[in-house]
Design a protein around this motif. Sequence first.
Motif, PDB file in Angstrom:
ATOM      1  N   UNK A  70      33.452  30.635 -17.115  1.00  0.00           N
ATOM      2  CA  UNK A  70      32.587  31.251 -16.108  1.00  0.00           C
ATOM      3  C   UNK A  70      32.321  32.682 -16.550  1.00  0.00           C
ATOM      4  N   UNK A  71      31.060  33.064 -16.565  1.00  0.00           N
ATOM      5  CA  UNK A  71      30.679  34.439 -16.896  1.00  0.00           C
ATOM      6  C   UNK A  71      30.318  35.152 -15.604  1.00  0.00           C
ATOM      7  N   UNK A  72      31.088  36.210 -15.317  1.00  0.00           N
ATOM      8  CA  UNK A  72      30.882  37.038 -14.125  1.00  0.00           C
ATOM      9  C   UNK A  72      30.750  38.488 -14.558  1.00  0.00           C
ATOM     10  N   UNK A  73      29.678  39.125 -14.154  1.00  0.00           N
ATOM     11  CA  UNK A  73      29.461  40.541 -14.440  1.00  0.00           C
ATOM     12  C   UNK A  73      29.727  40.876 -15.901  1.00  0.00           C
ATOM     13  N   UNK A  74      29.236  40.004 -16.808  1.00  0.00           N
ATOM     14  CA  UNK A  74      29.340  40.256 -18.238  1.00  0.00           C
ATOM     15  C   UNK A  74      30.677  39.913 -18.867  1.00  0.00           C
ATOM     16  N   UNK A  76      33.707  36.901 -19.583  1.00  0.00           N
ATOM     17  CA  UNK A  76      33.984  35.472 -19.589  1.00  0.00           C
ATOM     18  C   UNK A  76      35.416  35.180 -19.156  1.00  0.00           C
ATOM     19  N   UNK A  77      35.565  34.104 -18.366  1.00  0.00           N
ATOM     20  CA  UNK A  77      36.876  33.642 -17.906  1.00  0.00           C
ATOM     21  C   UNK A  77      37.006  32.172 -18.269  1.00  0.00           C
ATOM     22  N   UNK A  78      38.072  31.812 -18.991  1.00  0.00           N
ATOM     23  CA  UNK A  78      38.344  30.420 -19.300  1.00  0.00           C
ATOM     24  C   UNK A  78      38.880  29.759 -18.029  1.00  0.00           C
ATOM     25  N   UNK A  97      30.370  24.292 -19.869  1.00  0.00           N
ATOM     26  CA  UNK A  97      31.423  23.345 -20.226  1.00  0.00           C
ATOM     27  C   UNK A  97      31.943  23.711 -21.609  1.00  0.00           C
ATOM     28  N   UNK A  98      33.241  23.555 -21.810  1.00  0.00           N
ATOM     29  CA  UNK A  98      33.845  23.867 -23.098  1.00  0.00           C
ATOM     30  C   UNK A  98      33.315  22.919 -24.173  1.00  0.00           C
ATOM     31  N   UNK A  99      33.316  23.382 -25.420  1.00  0.00           N
ATOM     32  CA  UNK A  99      32.926  22.518 -26.538  1.00  0.00           C
ATOM     33  C   UNK A  99      33.882  21.334 -26.596  1.00  0.00           C
ATOM     34  N   UNK A 100      33.334  20.138 -26.710  1.00  0.00           N
ATOM     35  CA  UNK A 100      34.146  18.934 -26.771  1.00  0.00           C
ATOM     36  C   UNK A 100      34.664  18.472 -25.421  1.00  0.00           C
ATOM     37  N   UNK A 101      34.253  19.145 -24.352  1.00  0.00           N
ATOM     38  CA  UNK A 101      34.708  18.782 -23.006  1.00  0.00           C
ATOM     39  C   UNK A 101      33.498  18.668 -22.086  1.00  0.00           C
ATOM     40  N   UNK A 102      33.734  18.202 -20.888  1.00  0.00           N
ATOM     41  CA  UNK A 102      32.689  18.157 -19.866  1.00  0.00           C
ATOM     42  C   UNK A 102      33.270  18.797 -18.613  1.00  0.00           C
ATOM     43  N   UNK A 103      32.410  18.978 -17.615  1.00  0.00           N
ATOM     44  CA  UNK A 103      32.858  19.582 -16.364  1.00  0.00           C
ATOM     45  C   UNK A 103      32.114  18.947 -15.199  1.00  0.00           C
ATOM     46  N   UNK A 104      32.819  18.830 -14.081  1.00  0.00           N
ATOM     47  CA  UNK A 104      32.220  18.383 -12.824  1.00  0.00           C
ATOM     48  C   UNK A 104      32.482  19.487 -11.817  1.00  0.00           C
TER      49      UNK A 104
END
Length: 115
Positions: A70-74, A76-78, A97-104
């Motif tokens: 997640x990118x917040x105010x410039x 990045x947070x894993x 979504x991370x490389x090689x992964x997906x997200x819901x």
Amino acid sequence: MTTTTTFIDTNKLPRVKTPQGDFTEILNDQLVGAKNVLGVLRWLSSGEQFTAAASDKHQLLYFMEGKGRIRLEGKDYEVSRGAGVYLGPSETATIQAAEGASAKLFHLTVPQIPK
């Protein structure tokens, strides 16, 4: 006032494909009579991203499955399952979504209440 419990089978709702992943509305006026709230499930494939644009509404984004950033105010947070972010009116976030992964994701949008 009478209330009715409504079962929503999200697996039977149509998914809309966009350049920012797939989505389906699961909470809205048409489905359940929710006039002031919008609930959306979003699916991101590896490397796909979604930007919750700044608006005059409150937004909640919650990672239901997968992992990403997640990118917040410039910055990045894993993040992974269970992470979430609240965005006040005029705030924005980009979720990838991370490389090689997906997200819901669950994305809830609610209007500001006038003072």
